[in-house]
Design a protein around this motif. Structure first.
Motif, mmCIF file in Angstrom:
data_model
loop_
_atom_site.group_PDB
_atom_site.id
_atom_site.type_symbol
_atom_site.label_atom_id
_atom_site.label_comp_id
_atom_site.label_asym_id
_atom_site.label_seq_id
_atom_site.Cartn_x
_atom_site.Cartn_y
_atom_site.Cartn_z
ATOM 1 N N UNK A 124 0.813 -1.234 0.000
ATOM 2 C CA UNK A 124 0.000 0.000 0.000
ATOM 3 C C UNK A 124 0.839 1.274 0.000
ATOM 4 N N UNK A 125 2.041 1.237 0.597
ATOM 5 C CA UNK A 125 2.887 2.431 0.647
ATOM 6 C C UNK A 125 3.823 2.533 -0.541
ATOM 7 N N UNK A 126 3.937 1.449 -1.329
ATOM 8 C CA UNK A 126 4.838 1.453 -2.472
ATOM 9 C C UNK A 126 6.295 1.457 -2.074
ATOM 10 N N UNK A 127 6.641 0.709 -1.040
ATOM 11 C CA UNK A 127 8.021 0.653 -0.570
ATOM 12 C C UNK A 127 8.427 -0.794 -0.324
ATOM 13 N N UNK A 128 9.670 -0.997 0.074
ATOM 14 C CA UNK A 128 10.157 -2.347 0.323
ATOM 15 C C UNK A 128 9.704 -2.834 1.699
ATOM 16 N N UNK A 129 9.642 -4.158 1.907
ATOM 17 C CA UNK A 129 9.243 -4.679 3.221
ATOM 18 C C UNK A 129 10.156 -4.201 4.348
ATOM 19 N N UNK A 130 11.471 -4.110 4.088
ATOM 20 C CA UNK A 130 12.396 -3.718 5.147
ATOM 21 C C UNK A 130 12.197 -2.255 5.522
ATOM 22 N N UNK A 131 11.966 -1.380 4.526
ATOM 23 C CA UNK A 131 11.710 0.033 4.820
ATOM 24 C C UNK A 131 10.368 0.197 5.524
ATOM 25 N N UNK A 132 9.376 -0.598 5.115
ATOM 26 C CA UNK A 132 8.071 -0.541 5.773
ATOM 27 C C UNK A 132 8.195 -0.944 7.237
ATOM 28 N N UNK A 133 8.957 -2.016 7.488
ATOM 29 C CA UNK A 133 9.135 -2.473 8.863
ATOM 30 C C UNK A 133 9.848 -1.420 9.703
ATOM 31 N N UNK A 134 10.861 -0.766 9.125
ATOM 32 C CA UNK A 134 11.574 0.284 9.869
ATOM 33 C C UNK A 134 10.658 1.473 10.137
ATOM 34 N N UNK A 135 9.801 1.782 9.188
ATOM 35 C CA UNK A 135 8.831 2.857 9.410
ATOM 36 C C UNK A 135 7.874 2.533 10.540
ATOM 37 N N UNK A 136 7.462 1.271 10.630
ATOM 38 C CA UNK A 136 6.586 0.850 11.730
ATOM 39 C C UNK A 136 7.282 1.061 13.070
ATOM 40 N N UNK A 137 8.569 0.665 13.151
ATOM 41 C CA UNK A 137 9.331 0.864 14.391
ATOM 42 C C UNK A 137 9.437 2.346 14.728
ATOM 43 N N UNK A 138 9.701 3.187 13.739
ATOM 44 C CA UNK A 138 9.833 4.624 13.975
ATOM 45 C C UNK A 138 8.536 5.216 14.522
ATOM 46 N N UNK A 139 7.406 4.790 13.960
ATOM 47 C CA UNK A 139 6.112 5.299 14.429
ATOM 48 C C UNK A 139 5.815 4.802 15.838
ATOM 49 N N UNK A 140 6.142 3.547 16.120
ATOM 50 C CA UNK A 140 5.936 3.012 17.469
ATOM 51 C C UNK A 140 6.747 3.789 18.495
ATOM 52 N N UNK A 141 8.001 4.127 18.153
ATOM 53 C CA UNK A 141 8.845 4.911 19.063
ATOM 54 C C UNK A 141 8.246 6.299 19.286
ATOM 55 N N UNK A 142 7.760 6.925 18.233
ATOM 56 C CA UNK A 142 7.139 8.245 18.377
ATOM 57 C C UNK A 142 5.907 8.178 19.268
ATOM 58 N N UNK A 143 5.151 7.089 19.144
ATOM 59 C CA UNK A 143 3.978 6.914 20.000
ATOM 60 C C UNK A 143 4.387 6.761 21.456
ATOM 61 N N UNK A 144 5.453 5.991 21.689
ATOM 62 C CA UNK A 144 5.916 5.785 23.066
ATOM 63 C C UNK A 144 6.463 7.062 23.684
ATOM 64 N N UNK A 145 6.947 7.964 22.868
ATOM 65 C CA UNK A 145 7.428 9.249 23.397
ATOM 66 C C UNK A 145 6.327 9.989 24.145
ATOM 67 N N UNK A 146 5.081 9.829 23.698
ATOM 68 C CA UNK A 146 3.972 10.476 24.400
ATOM 69 C C UNK A 146 3.874 9.995 25.836
ATOM 70 N N UNK A 147 4.065 8.686 26.023
ATOM 71 C CA UNK A 147 3.977 8.141 27.373
ATOM 72 C C UNK A 147 5.100 8.674 28.250
ATOM 73 N N UNK A 148 6.322 8.772 27.696
ATOM 74 C CA UNK A 148 7.450 9.280 28.480
ATOM 75 C C UNK A 148 7.266 10.762 28.789
ATOM 76 N N UNK A 149 6.837 11.535 27.804
ATOM 77 C CA UNK A 149 6.657 12.971 28.035
ATOM 78 C C UNK A 149 5.555 13.255 29.058
ATOM 79 N N UNK A 150 4.571 12.368 29.133
ATOM 80 C CA UNK A 150 3.486 12.572 30.098
ATOM 81 C C UNK A 150 3.989 12.572 31.531
#
Length: 699
Positions: free
Chosen positions: A423-449
């Motif tokens: 769906x994103x038109x990218x490679x599986x490895x780049x897609x997986x790394x993007x998922x990790x990056x988004x998960x880390x950004x989401x977790x930042x909310x919990x730490x900043x809270x």
């Protein structure tokens, strides 16, 4: 085989995916295991884990001297709205306090935001005629005929629990007690009844009502679970005392936990923070951010000067559970003592999807333990963060928890490819790394809270990473927050279960005072605290704890006149000095909010007492001999570390490999219950207590 000369204590932590069990001997020996959680009856998984450890360590049931337990049963019941059918009985004119709430929302500028539905539908909210004033004065006597009318209607309803919350009952609970007496004459004996003045004798009508409702909502569920667990342990031959961790980090006996289940909502995360405190004391790191990431959620908490931050404000039932004073309105309020933990739906089992606008979302919905991520091979087909980590090579592509959970790397890659990469038109490895990056950004909310939103700079702390997935993402999170050090304890995947064994027996009591600073005198504050001390000692004496074994902490909760919320200030032992109390409040207000004034009028709202019985003979343990006995090098696998470094043939080692001194990344530390990722540019070593210390570069 563990040397059986001595007794053993068991710590049990139930998570959304795994149930963690720790067996700790008085000689410091330790055994751990993880079993899949059993949502149909969580007690089944608990006993299975305990029996496995007994068998492996050759420990007889009678050698177990204590069992301490934390669970997500309470919080999941609210999050999934599968608690009891509850009725609310309240003062005439206050039927809709649960609907009105505090008129606050957690998301700015969202005109489509819908607040959570009350746990009690309007048809089951009943009014009785009575009225007290804020000092407990009777403005209108209780009309018992209206109570009997409500009792008659309740007897016709199939309710499982009743919450009683009358106006100003914190000042005088006589009316609430009488309402309960009348209701019990009509409702079935199995109906759980809770009074707001019993669960929270404190000012604030909405918070007190909501807390009482949550307690009633959980009562039948938690009571049934505690009973099932007690019976199953008994059948297994374990008759040792059972203690339940509460959200404040202390423990309760089962009977009290069943009566006041709202105290258990964040018991599992609290145990992990208690374990971090113990780690900080051992290593001389008093300032830590705990990061507990499991299969369903990521939890963050702050420890300053070796002590966890605490709060009496909490909301459960939203996408992120927060105790932040700045973000409210997302869940159901519980005004009880909590270790200040923020929790967000970002765990290993978090489902990943691309929405119609092409935005990748990670969580908060989770695959849980059944069916689990696609790579588990248990029928799950949707992509998860765990699948992304397998594709990246960060996780062992064949197995988890020592081979108890086999992984299918092909299924993981297919799920990421079909659902994210294409769906994103990218490679599986780049897609997986993007998922990790988004998960880390989401977790930042919990730490900043628990840091930035509280006036604390996360760069002044080290991150203590644990849970099955915490060590996998901790360095990337530290980079994003500019934190220099990550500490990973031994057995990180079961670290919360270990923390249970260091919790103290605890009671927290509060009394509303409501006096302005110009009315305050030391004798009034002293008298209110003295009455709480008497009550706490009576409660703990009933459980066999003599007065001399009890440690006491005193707090005053203050605010500027006209403010809606107060800040807790520690009251030092000895004679109370009002001026010092007010100065300490101004300093805490400035620290938290950036400003403070000694010239504006201040109000004392409540006094609070924490009574603890320190854990007698809590064994410590030395993991270094066991670590040193392991082989050092395991092998290598390709791991992807972003576009800058690409895929790298990465050594896979054990913790023992770091005993020889500092090692530069990249490398992976594969362990029974977790994996530590040390990316290129970072380095790590093992300290004198078996912890892995990672020095983080800026990426």
């Amino acid at each position: 085989m563990i040397d059986s000369m001595g007794s053993f204590r068991v710590g049990i932590d139930i998570g959304g995916t795994f149930t963690d069990v720790v067996l700790l001997g008085t000689d410091g020996s330790i055994r751990t295991t993880k079993v899949l959680s059993t949502p149909g009856d969580y007690a089944e998984g608990v006993v299975a884990g305990v029996r496995r450890l007994q068998r492996d360590a050759e420990v007889a049931p009678e050698e177990i001297s204590g069992v301490v337990h934390a669970s997500t049963v309470a919080s999941n019941a609210v999050l999934e709205r599968r608690g009891a059918t509850v009725a609310l009985v309240t003062t005439e004119g206050f039927r809709d306090v649960l609907e009105m709430r505090r008129l606050r929302i957690p998301v700015l500028y969202d005109l489509q935001y819908e607040k959570p539905e009350p746990l009690v539908p309007r048809a089951l909210r009943f009014e009785v005629r009575e009225r007290l004033g804020p000092r407990g004065e009777v403005w209108a006597a209780l009309d018992e005929s209206t109570v009997r009318d409500v009792a008659a209607r309740l007897s016709e309803q199939r309710v499982e629990a009743v919450a009683i919350a009358l106006l100003h009952s914190y000042a005088d609970d006589t009316h609430e007690r009488r309402v309960e007496e009348i209701l019990r004459e009509s409702v079935h004996d199995d109906v759980f009844v809770t009074r707001s003045a019993d669960i929270l004798p404190e000012v604030r009508e909405y918070e007190r009502t909501s807390t009482a409702v949550v307690n009633a909502y959980l009562g039948p569920i938690v009571g049934k679970y505690v009973g099932s667990l007690t019976n199953r342990l008994h059948v297994a031959g374990i008759d040792a005392p059972l203690e339940i961790m509460q959200s404040s980090g202390g423990t309760l006996p089962p009977a009290v936990a069943a009566r006041k289940p709202a105290h258990l909502v964040e018991s599992g995360p609290a145990a992990g923070v208690i374990a971090c405190g113990q780690l900080g004391r051992l290593t001389g790191r008093p300032n830590l951010i705990s990061l507990d990431m499991g299969g369903t959620t990521a939890k963050a908490a702050l420890l300053e000067d070796g002590l966890p931050a605490r709060t009496s404000e909490y909301e459960v039932g939203a996408g992120i559970n927060l105790s932040s004073r700045l973000v409210k309105g997302g869940g159901h309020a519980i005004k009880l003592p909590f270790i200040d933990v923020s929790e967000i739906g970002a765990g290993g089992g978090s489902l990943v999807e691309v929405d119609p606008q092409g935005v990748v979302r990670v969580g908060p919905e989770s695959a849980g333990s059944d069916p689990g991520p696609a790579c588990y091979g248990r029928g799950g087909t949707r992509a998860t963060l765990t699948d992304a980590l397998v594709v990246l090579g960060h996780l062992n592509p064949r197995q988890l928890v020592g081979g108890d959970v086999l992984l299918d790397a092909v299924a993981a890659r297919n799920a990421i490819t079909e659902q994210i990469a294409i769906p994103l038109g990218t490679s599986p490895i780049e897609a997986a790394h993007g998922v990790l990056t988004i998960a880390v950004a989401t977790m930042m909310r919990a730490v900043k809270a628990v840091t930035t939103y509280r006036g604390r700079d996360p760069r002044d702390f080290a991150i203590c990473a644990f849970g099955g997935n915490g060590p996998l993402v901790a360095v990337e999170l530290a980079r994003a927050l500019q934190v220099e050090t990550v500490v990973v304890p031994p057995s990180p995947g079961v670290f919360s279960a270990l923390g249970l064994l260091f919790g103290d027996s605890e009671r927290e009591l509060v009394r509303t005072v409501l006096l302005r600073s110009d009315e305050l005198d030391a004798e009034t504050v002293q008298s209110a605290l003295a009455s709480l001390v008497r009550d706490a000692r009576e409660q703990l004496a009933d459980e066999g704890h003599p007065a001399g074994s009890i440690d006491l902490e005193r707090f005053a909760e203050l605010r500027y006149a006209g403010q809606a919320y107060e800040l807790p200030v520690r009251v030092p032992p000895g004679r109370i000095v009002i001026d010092r109390l007010l100065d300490d409040f101004v300093a805490e207000h400035e620290r938290t909010y950036g400003h403070g004034s000694r010239h504006d009028p201040i109000e004392l709202v409540s006094v609070r007492l924490v009574a603890r019985v320190p854990r007698a003979g809590a064994a410590s343990y030395d993991p270094l001999p066991e670590i040193a006995s392991r082989s050092r090098e395991v092998g290598e696998r390709d791991a992807y570390f972003g576009a800058r470094h690409g895929a790298v043939a990465t050594p896979v080692v054990t913790r023992a490999a770091l005993l020889d001194g500092e090692r530069r990344g990249p490398f992976l530390v594969d362990e029974y219950d977790s994996t530590i990722v040390v990316p290129p540019g970072c380095s790590a070593r093992v300290d004198g207590f078996g912890n892995v210390e990672v020095t983080v570069d800026d990426g």
